[in-house]
Design a protein around this motif. Structure first.
Motif, PDB file in Angstrom:
ATOM      1  N   SER A 138      -9.918   4.037  -1.792  1.00 16.38           N
ATOM      2  CA  SER A 138     -10.692   5.215  -0.231  1.00 16.38           C
ATOM      3  C   SER A 138      -9.493   6.107  -0.983  1.00 16.38           C
ATOM      4  O   SER A 138      -9.628   6.936   0.684  1.00 16.38           O
ATOM      5  CB  SER A 138      -9.796   4.134   0.673  1.00 16.38           C
ATOM      6  N   HIS A 139      -8.598   5.806  -1.450  1.00 21.41           N
ATOM      7  CA  HIS A 139      -7.333   7.097  -1.061  1.00 21.41           C
ATOM      8  C   HIS A 139      -8.124   8.335  -1.409  1.00 21.41           C
ATOM      9  O   HIS A 139      -8.583   8.518  -2.967  1.00 21.41           O
ATOM     10  CB  HIS A 139      -6.368   6.861  -2.027  1.00 21.41           C
ATOM     11  N   ALA A 140      -8.322   9.614  -0.481  1.00 23.50           N
ATOM     12  CA  ALA A 140      -8.769  10.536  -1.153  1.00 23.50           C
ATOM     13  C   ALA A 140      -7.879  11.758  -2.268  1.00 23.50           C
ATOM     14  O   ALA A 140      -8.161  12.314  -2.731  1.00 23.50           O
ATOM     15  CB  ALA A 140      -8.516  12.207   0.231  1.00 23.50           C
ATOM     16  N   ASP A 141      -6.933  11.057  -2.369  1.00 26.39           N
ATOM     17  CA  ASP A 141      -6.503  12.207  -3.510  1.00 26.39           C
ATOM     18  C   ASP A 141      -6.300  11.256  -5.067  1.00 26.39           C
ATOM     19  O   ASP A 141      -5.582  12.139  -5.877  1.00 26.39           O
ATOM     20  CB  ASP A 141      -4.360  12.233  -3.003  1.00 26.39           C
ATOM     21  N   ASN A 148      -8.685  11.068  -8.306  1.00 26.01           N
ATOM     22  CA  ASN A 148     -10.053  11.351  -8.385  1.00 26.01           C
ATOM     23  C   ASN A 148     -10.960  10.323  -9.455  1.00 26.01           C
ATOM     24  O   ASN A 148     -12.314  10.343  -9.040  1.00 26.01           O
ATOM     25  CB  ASN A 148      -9.527  12.395  -9.571  1.00 26.01           C
ATOM     26  N   ARG A 171       0.848  -1.093  -0.209  1.00 28.46           N
ATOM     27  CA  ARG A 171      -0.077   0.348   0.080  1.00 28.46           C
ATOM     28  C   ARG A 171       0.878   1.308   0.461  1.00 28.46           C
ATOM     29  O   ARG A 171       0.365   2.378  -0.750  1.00 28.46           O
ATOM     30  CB  ARG A 171      -1.227  -0.284   1.326  1.00 28.46           C
ATOM     31  N   ASP A 182     -16.808   7.585  -1.106  1.00 29.78           N
ATOM     32  CA  ASP A 182     -16.910   8.613  -0.109  1.00 29.78           C
ATOM     33  C   ASP A 182     -16.026   9.750  -0.614  1.00 29.78           C
ATOM     34  O   ASP A 182     -16.026  10.714   0.074  1.00 29.78           O
ATOM     35  CB  ASP A 182     -16.192   8.051   0.417  1.00 29.78           C
ATOM     36  N   THR A 183     -15.196   9.967  -1.338  1.00 29.74           N
ATOM     37  CA  THR A 183     -14.860  11.017  -1.624  1.00 29.74           C
ATOM     38  C   THR A 183     -15.136  11.625  -3.078  1.00 29.74           C
ATOM     39  O   THR A 183     -14.358  11.574  -4.588  1.00 29.74           O
ATOM     40  CB  THR A 183     -12.630  10.648  -1.881  1.00 29.74           C
ATOM     41  N   ARG A 230       0.265   4.137  -2.395  1.00 24.54           N
ATOM     42  CA  ARG A 230       0.902   5.777  -1.969  1.00 24.54           C
ATOM     43  C   ARG A 230       1.925   6.673  -2.904  1.00 24.54           C
ATOM     44  O   ARG A 230       1.805   7.862  -3.074  1.00 24.54           O
ATOM     45  CB  ARG A 230       1.226   5.721  -0.214  1.00 24.54           C
ATOM     46  N   TRP A 236      -6.791   0.589  -0.897  1.00 25.94           N
ATOM     47  CA  TRP A 236      -6.016   1.766  -0.649  1.00 25.94           C
ATOM     48  C   TRP A 236      -6.084   3.333  -2.080  1.00 25.94           C
ATOM     49  O   TRP A 236      -6.458   3.881  -1.418  1.00 25.94           O
ATOM     50  CB  TRP A 236      -5.261   1.389  -0.036  1.00 25.94           C
TER      51      TRP A 236
END
Lengths: 337, 281
Positions: free
Chosen positions: B221-224, B226, B45, B247-248, B49, B218
């Motif tokens: 759900s990663h907020a960055d 799109n 993960r 969620d995002t 990232r 991962w």
């Protein structure tokens, strides 16, 4: 060869007690040049070793919160405005609006003319030098170059203190230091320390910026650190952030060693502030490890250790959000400076 | 003198570099008959990232290039793919157990697909954008813009599958993090070698090898990130991935075929509409 008469220096309390009654340029020089040389390879190796510790889960969560509590949230741009300072203060008060348990930073650090706006924006959260709330730190003495007459530097300092600054970040005259005019640098610091005095007898905390990026050698950093402490500095700070390299781990380790030695010698606690170039939580955690392993864990408190940083806070907040929510966060979820 | 076999080390492709997995893990890639082919890096993960960080850094520059320029860069990749045709054919025959002719057909189809998408780089805006009719003395113009970072789970059909999901995502100016087929990752890394010697800026395409089941949640759900392209996620719990992405508010493309279509490009864009006065009096 001419024999010069000893030049007497300003009577600083610490220097008098350590160097003996006869405080002259000559006795100061003998002391500083008598300090043992720094083993550069050993120092860098030690710093690199300290940077390899793996900090996980609950220790990491603790470290992130502590980092925030140690930050001097800084804006030192020519383009600073009262509005920019107010938004900086808002961020200092509420670093992460999505999580009210986020601790507050130790201080905001601004140019002298921005101090009144910072004080006004802080309102009742202004710590006034105490432990509760947020302090206002001001850079003074013709920051960042320090190229002004002593009269101007003192006026700069007194002005910031009168406006409500709790901490003064002064720069030393690197030109004088590198030319070997230690006495001049010493007298400057003593005079600025005096200018930090308020009418009611208290005085603003003095942080002495060595600008290690311009001092060239580790030996010079060690001498400058001793010089700043002997002259009465409450904190020694690595850099202005305007010169590369700014704070590095080996330089900070060296300054922490000086502070530790001073503590052993006199029992007095001096603070250390690395500033500039610390942008990630990972880097900041390395500094925490270095502090704990060198000076001791009691140094991990805002009155003895600070980070001078602006973008570091956002990275720490992203890591906090990751721990809290369990998924990676992104720059869209923290405020833009 | 006998020639010593030199097995190749397959690594990840992140930010224009070829790092090993941060976790240090590798896994064996085997041929269809079970014989050992190579060790590939098994991404964690944290590699995902890092890939997102690289993709984010590359995104403004890539999106800021003109459509014509992006098209030229993509054409150039097709040229390089053509030059490495024999290598891709060899890798596909060994991992997928198909004949050289079938593998050759797949490589040709992949190159054709790449060229087809490259052609859209300076044209899709004219097709997907519009000058809207409004009641007033205004120009009202809608244009598609890249959505940002697209995380992709590539289909198992090694080269063709990979090209068919990566090319449409980057045409508009998105940058991608793609999880290559777990069983057939060799052509993905060979594609990375092509990309590294092409004009594509580092970070525009980031390729992870390893377990999609492990990494995809991962990225979802990663907020960055799109957008999420689950074209190759048929065998995963892809509904959960879709829920994590909600969620995002990511754009999500659900599993399905990967035939070349304009829809794949436009699906990862956002429409911007601007008003402008027709005259100043």
């Amino acid at each position: 060869m001419t024999i010069q008469t000893p030049v007497a220096l300003a009577p600083a309390q610490r220097a008098l007690s350590v160097l003996g009654g006869d405080l002259t340029e000559r006795s100061l020089r003998l002391h500083l040049e008598g300090l043992s040389g720094v083993d550069a390879v050993g120092l860098e190796q030690r710093a690199a070793d300290l940077g390899t510790r793996s900090i996980k889960t609950s220790s990491k969560a603790w470290a992130l919160d502590r980092i925030i509590e140690l930050i001097d949230l800084t804006t030192l741009e020519g383009a600073d405005t009262p509005g920019k300072v107010r938004s900086l203060v808002a961020k200092a008060l509420t670093p992460d609006a999505s999580d009210v348990t986020t601790p507050r930073v130790a201080a905001v650090c601004v140019y002298g003319d921005m101090v009144p706006y910072a004080v006004a924006a802080l309102g009742s959260a202004h710590a006034n030098g105490g432990p509760n709330g947020i302090n206002v730190a001001a850079v003074a003495t013709a920051f960042p170059s320090g190229r002004a007459s002593l009269r101007v530097k003192l006026a700069d300092t007194a002005d910031a203190v009168a406006a409500g600054a709790d901490e003064i970040d002064m720069v030393i005259d690197r030109g004088a230091f590198l030319s070997g005019r230690y006495g001049q640098v010493f007298d400057d610091i003593v005079a600025v320390k005096d200018a930090c005095r308020r009418d009611n007898g208290t005085h603003a905390h003095l942080k002495v910026i060595l600008e290690t990026g311009e001092l060239n050698t580790y030996d010079n950093v060690r001498r400058a650190s001793w010089l700043a402490i002997l002259a009465g500095g409450d904190f020694i700070k690595t850099s202005t952030g305007k010169v590369a390299p700014a704070a590095t781990l080996p330089v900070t380790l060296l300054m922490l060693e000086v502070v530790r030695d001073w503590h052993r010698l006199t029992g007095e606690h001096i603070g250390v502030k690395p500033a500039g170039g610390i942008r990630t939580s990972k880097d900041a955690i390395k500094y925490l490890v270095t502090v704990a392993e060198t000076a001791g864990e009691q140094w991990l408190t805002p009155s003895l250790f600070r980070f001078g940083a602006s973008s570091l806070l956002n990275d720490v907040l992203l890591q906090r959000q990751k721990i809290k929510t369990g998924h990676y966060s992104g720059p869209d979820y923290v405020t833009i400076d | 003198m006998t020639h010593l076999a030199v097995p190749k080390t397959y690594k990840l492709y992140i930010g224009g570099k070829f790092p090993r997995s941060e976790s240090g893990r590798t896994y064996e890639v085997v041929a269809r008959d079970g014989s050992f082919l190579a060790n590939a890096a098994k991404a964690s993960r944290k590699d995902a990232r890092d890939a997102v960080v690289a993709a984010r850094a590359a995104q403004p520059g890539w999106a800021g290039a003109t459509g014509y320029n992006r098209g030229q860069v993509l054409y150039r990749i097709a040229e390089l793919l053509e030059g490495r045709r024999a290598q891709f054919v060899l890798e596909i025959t060994s991992t997928e157990g198909v004949t050289a002719a079938a593998a050759g057909k797949q490589v040709d189809a992949a190159i054709d697909t790449w060229v087809w998408y490259a052609g859209w780089a300076d044209k899709y805006v004219q097709v997907a954008g519009n000058a809207n009719a409004v009641s007033g003395p205004y120009f009202n113009i809608s244009v598609p813009e890249p959505t940002g970072i697209v995380a992709i789970v590539a289909p198992p059909d090694s080269l063709l599958g990979l090209v068919s999901v990566v090319a449409p995502a980057i045409v508009s100016g998105n940058t991608v993090v793609v999880i290559a087929s777990e069983t057939a990752p060799l052509s993905a890394i060979s594609l990375a070698e092509v990309l590294a010697t092409s004009d594509v800026p580092g970070g525009v395409i980031n390729i992870l090898t390893g377990s999609a089941a492990e990494i995809a949640p991962w990225l979802a759900s990663h907020a960055d990130v799109n957008a999420l392209d689950l074209t190759g996620a048929e065998s995963l719990e892809w509904v959960d991935l879709q829920i994590a992405a909600a969620d995002t508010l990511k754009r999500v493309r659900t599993p399905g075929d990967f035939g070349a279509s304009l829809d794949r490009i436009v699906g990862f864009t956002e429409t911007k509409t601007v008003w402008h006065t027709k005259s100043l009096i």
